[in-house]
Enzyme design. Structure first.
Site, PDB file in Angstrom:
ATOM      1  N   LYS A  20       0.880  -1.148  -0.020  1.00 40.95           N
ATOM      2  CA  LYS A  20       0.009   0.023   0.132  1.00 40.95           C
ATOM      3  C   LYS A  20       0.921   0.980   0.056  1.00 40.95           C
ATOM      4  O   LYS A  20       1.873   1.337   0.886  1.00 40.95           O
ATOM      5  CB  LYS A  20      -0.844   0.082   1.127  1.00 40.95           C
ATOM      6  CG  LYS A  20      -2.228   1.053   1.223  1.00 40.95           C
ATOM      7  CD  LYS A  20      -3.085   0.213   0.250  1.00 40.95           C
ATOM      8  CE  LYS A  20      -4.455   1.019   0.288  1.00 40.95           C
ATOM      9  NZ  LYS A  20      -5.627   0.412  -0.581  1.00 40.95           N
ATOM     10  N   THR A  65      -4.143  -5.206   0.926  1.00 38.07           N
ATOM     11  CA  THR A  65      -3.488  -3.922   1.182  1.00 38.07           C
ATOM     12  C   THR A  65      -4.365  -2.759   2.154  1.00 38.07           C
ATOM     13  O   THR A  65      -3.522  -2.013   2.762  1.00 38.07           O
ATOM     14  CB  THR A  65      -3.047  -3.161  -0.048  1.00 38.07           C
ATOM     15  OG1 THR A  65      -4.366  -2.714  -0.774  1.00 38.07           O
ATOM     16  CG2 THR A  65      -2.391  -3.842  -0.992  1.00 38.07           C
ATOM     17  N   HIS A 261      19.451  25.972 -13.606  1.00 37.27           N
ATOM     18  CA  HIS A 261      20.416  27.148 -14.584  1.00 37.27           C
ATOM     19  C   HIS A 261      19.970  28.497 -14.235  1.00 37.27           C
ATOM     20  O   HIS A 261      18.564  28.504 -14.288  1.00 37.27           O
ATOM     21  CB  HIS A 261      20.813  26.722 -16.063  1.00 37.27           C
ATOM     22  CG  HIS A 261      21.256  25.309 -15.979  1.00 37.27           C
ATOM     23  ND1 HIS A 261      22.776  25.265 -15.745  1.00 37.27           N
ATOM     24  CD2 HIS A 261      20.960  24.240 -16.309  1.00 37.27           C
ATOM     25  CE1 HIS A 261      23.095  24.348 -16.124  1.00 37.27           C
ATOM     26  NE2 HIS A 261      22.249  23.411 -16.418  1.00 37.27           N
TER      27      HIS A 261
END
EC number: 1.7.3.3
Length: 303
Positions: A20, A65, A261
């Site tokens: 899960k 789960t 950058h």
């Protein structure tokens, strides 16, 4: 076109696990008027002693789960969350000790960075502010009859310094257009993960604070003058060396530094000069460097 049917005995399952993900919860501990909070997101994965659910469609050994999610919530209620590392250890221990057919557990937990509000230097009893100074996370893996492997980390930590950084003397060929520089902005997003040895009674909060402070110190240098960085790679190494020097319980550290950058924008068409005062961030493409540094004695012990 011919279709060939393979038999199970012709194949081998190398790894089969399930779990899960993104179990989110807020745990509040109330000590009179003073409240303490931990808001976490947990992922828990299991490996069973058979793969019948994959090969035969037999679910009799599968722990749903949803049951796993409920167990995590119940553990937060019953045990509390002192540190996310201890909570991950509690989760692994629960599944290993409660189910004899669970042979491996992995628990990943990350913590939402709430900090107690202070008013005139006085900590507030129950008010908190979100401070994105990096996301704290941990991962614990445990096998049946084995010791847990613990790692902790910081991710999504954004750092920037406006000078004391350069990049020169690099390899050149026909495709190289990048000019050399001894003065640039060093801006990055950092991921740092470290692994503990077989240590007992680790103060996880203290170690995390030391590592966090070491990252900032190695990246920035002294507050009055800074420290020159000849490359992102050298900055990564400086961070790792300082961490390993300050925390002997850490065996290995991995650092990923993603370059953000900034380019000086031309203001001539506006009738203005630009002495590196106005810059434009460029999200993509970006550079990235990674290094895993480990104490040699750990490699010798494994050998």
């Amino acid at each position: 076109m011919h279709v060939f049917l393979l038999q199970n005995e012709d194949l081998e399952i190398l790894n089969a696990e399930y779990g899960k993900n993104m179990i989110k919860l807020l745990r509040i501990r109330r000590d009179g008027k003073k409240h303490c909070i931990k808001e976490v997101e947990a992922c828990v994965h299991l490996r069973l002693d058979s793969v019948n659910e994959y090969s035969q469609g037999d679910n009799s050994a599968v722990i749903p789960t949803d049951t796993m999610k409920n167990a995590v919530i119940a553990l937060a209620k019953c045990n509390g969350i002192e540190t996310i590392e201890q909570f991950a250890l509690d989760i692994c221990n629960y599944f290993i000790s409660s189910y004899c057919h669970v042979v491996y557990v992995k628990a990943y937990i990350q913590e939402t960075p709430w900090r107690r509000v202070e008013q005139n230097g006085v900590p507030h009893a129950h008010s908190f502010i979100f401070v994105p100074e990096g996301i704290r996370f941990c991962e614990v893996e445990q096998c049946q009859d084995g010791c847990p492997l613990i790692s902790s980390g910081i991710k999504d930590l954004k750092l920037k310094k406006t000078t004391q950084s350069g990049f020169e003397g690099f390899h050149r060929d026909k495709y190289t257009t990048l000019p050399e520089t001894t003065d640039r902005i060093l801006s990055a997003e950092l991921f740092c993960k470290w692994c503990y040895g077989e240590c007992q009674d680790i103060d996880f909060d203290c170690v995390w604070d030391i590592v966090h402070e070491s990252v900032l110190e190695a990246f920035s240098g002294p507050p009055d003058c800074g420290e020159y960085s000849p490359s992102y790679q050298k900055t990564v190494n400086d961070i790792q060396m300082l961490i390993l020097a300050r925390v002997p319980q850490i065996e290995e550290t991995e650092v990923i530094l993603n370059n953000i950058h900034y380019f000086v924008t031309d203001l001539k068409k506006l009738g203005l000069t630009n002495e590196k005062e106005v810059l434009i961030p460029v999200d993509t493409p970006y550079g990235s460097c990674t290094c895993v540094l480990r104490r040699k004695k750990c490699l010798e012990e494994q050998a």
